[in-house]
Design a protein around this motif. Structure first.
Motif, short mmCIF file in Angstrom:
data_model
loop_
_atom_site.label_atom_id
_atom_site.label_comp_id
_atom_site.label_asym_id
_atom_site.label_seq_id
_atom_site.Cartn_x
_atom_site.Cartn_y
_atom_site.Cartn_z
N GLU A 83 0.83 -1.20 0.00
CA GLU A 83 0.00 0.00 0.00
C GLU A 83 0.87 1.26 0.00
O GLU A 83 0.64 2.20 -0.78
CB GLU A 83 -0.91 -0.02 1.22
CG GLU A 83 -1.90 1.13 1.28
CD GLU A 83 -2.80 1.03 2.51
OE1 GLU A 83 -3.91 0.49 2.38
OE2 GLU A 83 -2.37 1.48 3.60
N ALA A 84 1.90 1.27 0.86
CA ALA A 84 2.80 2.43 0.92
C ALA A 84 3.52 2.64 -0.41
O ALA A 84 3.70 3.78 -0.87
CB ALA A 84 3.81 2.24 2.05
N LEU A 85 3.90 1.56 -1.06
CA LEU A 85 4.59 1.66 -2.35
C LEU A 85 3.67 2.18 -3.44
O LEU A 85 4.08 2.95 -4.31
CB LEU A 85 5.18 0.31 -2.73
CG LEU A 85 6.41 -0.13 -1.93
CD1 LEU A 85 6.66 -1.62 -2.12
CD2 LEU A 85 7.63 0.68 -2.33
N LEU A 86 2.41 1.77 -3.40
CA LEU A 86 1.45 2.27 -4.39
C LEU A 86 1.25 3.77 -4.25
O LEU A 86 1.22 4.51 -5.25
CB LEU A 86 0.12 1.53 -4.24
CG LEU A 86 0.09 0.10 -4.76
CD1 LEU A 86 -1.15 -0.64 -4.23
CD2 LEU A 86 0.10 0.09 -6.29
N TYR A 87 1.11 4.25 -3.03
CA TYR A 87 0.98 5.69 -2.81
C TYR A 87 2.23 6.42 -3.29
O TYR A 87 2.14 7.51 -3.89
CB TYR A 87 0.73 5.99 -1.34
CG TYR A 87 -0.70 5.84 -0.90
CD1 TYR A 87 -1.66 6.78 -1.27
CD2 TYR A 87 -1.11 4.77 -0.11
CE1 TYR A 87 -2.99 6.65 -0.88
CE2 TYR A 87 -2.43 4.63 0.28
CZ TYR A 87 -3.36 5.57 -0.10
OH TYR A 87 -4.68 5.43 0.28
N ALA A 88 3.40 5.85 -3.03
CA ALA A 88 4.64 6.50 -3.46
C ALA A 88 4.75 6.53 -4.97
O ALA A 88 5.25 7.52 -5.55
CB ALA A 88 5.84 5.77 -2.85
N ALA A 89 4.30 5.48 -5.65
CA ALA A 89 4.33 5.46 -7.11
C ALA A 89 3.44 6.55 -7.69
O ALA A 89 3.82 7.27 -8.62
CB ALA A 89 3.91 4.09 -7.62
N ASP A 90 2.23 6.67 -7.14
CA ASP A 90 1.33 7.75 -7.56
C ASP A 90 1.99 9.11 -7.35
O ASP A 90 1.96 9.98 -8.22
CB ASP A 90 0.03 7.67 -6.76
CG ASP A 90 -0.80 8.94 -6.88
OD1 ASP A 90 -1.41 9.15 -7.93
OD2 ASP A 90 -0.80 9.73 -5.90
N ARG A 91 2.62 9.26 -6.20
CA ARG A 91 3.22 10.55 -5.82
C ARG A 91 4.38 10.91 -6.74
O ARG A 91 4.53 12.08 -7.15
CB ARG A 91 3.66 10.47 -4.37
CG ARG A 91 4.16 11.76 -3.76
CD ARG A 91 4.15 11.65 -2.23
NE ARG A 91 2.77 11.54 -1.77
CZ ARG A 91 2.36 10.64 -0.88
NH1 ARG A 91 3.23 9.77 -0.36
NH2 ARG A 91 1.10 10.60 -0.52
N ALA A 92 5.21 9.94 -7.08
CA ALA A 92 6.36 10.21 -7.94
C ALA A 92 5.91 10.75 -9.29
O ALA A 92 6.43 11.75 -9.79
CB ALA A 92 7.19 8.93 -8.12
N HIS A 93 4.93 10.09 -9.89
CA HIS A 93 4.44 10.50 -11.21
C HIS A 93 3.71 11.85 -11.12
O HIS A 93 3.90 12.72 -11.98
CB HIS A 93 3.50 9.43 -11.76
CG HIS A 93 3.00 9.72 -13.13
ND1 HIS A 93 3.82 9.73 -14.24
CD2 HIS A 93 1.75 10.02 -13.59
CE1 HIS A 93 3.11 10.02 -15.32
NE2 HIS A 93 1.85 10.22 -14.95
N HIS A 94 2.92 12.02 -10.10
CA HIS A 94 2.13 13.24 -9.93
C HIS A 94 3.02 14.48 -9.77
O HIS A 94 2.81 15.51 -10.42
CB HIS A 94 1.22 13.06 -8.71
CG HIS A 94 0.33 14.22 -8.44
ND1 HIS A 94 0.28 14.82 -7.20
CD2 HIS A 94 -0.54 14.89 -9.22
CE1 HIS A 94 -0.59 15.82 -7.24
NE2 HIS A 94 -1.10 15.89 -8.45
N ILE A 95 4.03 14.36 -8.90
CA ILE A 95 4.90 15.51 -8.66
C ILE A 95 5.72 15.84 -9.90
O ILE A 95 5.86 17.01 -10.28
CB ILE A 95 5.82 15.23 -7.45
CG1 ILE A 95 5.00 15.16 -6.15
CG2 ILE A 95 6.90 16.31 -7.33
CD1 ILE A 95 4.22 16.43 -5.82
#
Length: 224
Positions: A83-95
């Motif tokens: 779950e933490a990795l999924l949020y981080a993946a979203d965050r990397a692309h979004h930023i």
């Protein structure tokens, strides 16, 4: 809660957005009123002649929408680390594709949730190490921190009453037990205590217009 939430704030390479724009995030538990306050701030900033980019995590991009569906609506179990990795993946692309370019253009970015939510929800709530969760997000975003983070603080019992009144199905996180949400609240407050220069902590029980006025004062100071 395991892991030292306050110690996690000292991971390397963290830096405010910089550039001609401004990066503002809203944080807090589910039902605290983040969406309402983000909308009010957007309206107010636009009256000042500034361009606004309103966004959210997860789900601020097309890729993020797919991740959002998984982390919030998947019916089966998701391992907390996954779950933490999924949020981080979203965050990397979004930023990289959305937030940094907007700040570089001089826009005011107003965002519903950012890395502090991961530290509070996956670190404190899921009882993962807060240092690891924060370091993961800082790596994913190349160290980006907001210029201002507004934390709308609300007791989990009050938040649950608000959510019940909405009469909408709960997502995976909203449906967690009160003990989970109590850990999340403690996690947010620890983060704010460790970084008072970045955080504006407000009592979410106050009237929306009163909260909006306090947010506007803080944003005015940073726009100067």
């Amino acid at each position: 809660m395991t892991g030292d939430t306050t110690r996690s704030l000292h991971a390397p390479r963290a830096a405010a957005a910089g550039g001609p724009g401004l990066f503002i995030t809203f944080e807090g538990g589910d039902g605290a009123g983040k969406t309402t306050q983000a909308a009010l701030l957007e309206q107010w900033v636009r009256t000042r002649g500034r361009n606004v980019v309103r966004t959210r995590e997860p789900g601020g991009t097309e890729v993020g929408l797919r991740i959002r569906d998984i982390v919030l609506h998947h019916r089966g179990h998701i391992d907390p680390r996954a779950e933490a990795l999924l949020y981080a993946a979203d965050r990397a692309h979004h930023i990289a594709t959305h937030v940094r370019p907007a700040v570089a253009r001089g826009d005011v970015v107003i965002q519903d949730r950012y890395l502090d939510s991961s530290v509070a929800y996956q670190g404190a709530g899921r009882v993962l190490d807060a240092d690891d969760v924060r370091a993961l997000s800082l790596w994913a975003t190349d160290g980006l921190l907001p210029d201002l983070t507004v934390l709308l603080d609300l007791d989990p019992a009050d938040a649950r009453r608000r959510l019940d009144a909405d009469d909408k199905p709960f997502d995976r996180l909203e449906a967690e037990k009160e003990e989970f949400h109590a850990r999340v609240r403690d996690g947010f407050l620890a983060l704010a205590s460790a970084e008072p220069e970045r955080f504006l902590v407000l009592d979410a029980r106050a009237a929306p217009d009163e909260l909006a006025a306090q947010v506007q004062d803080a944003v005015t100071a940073r726009l100067r």
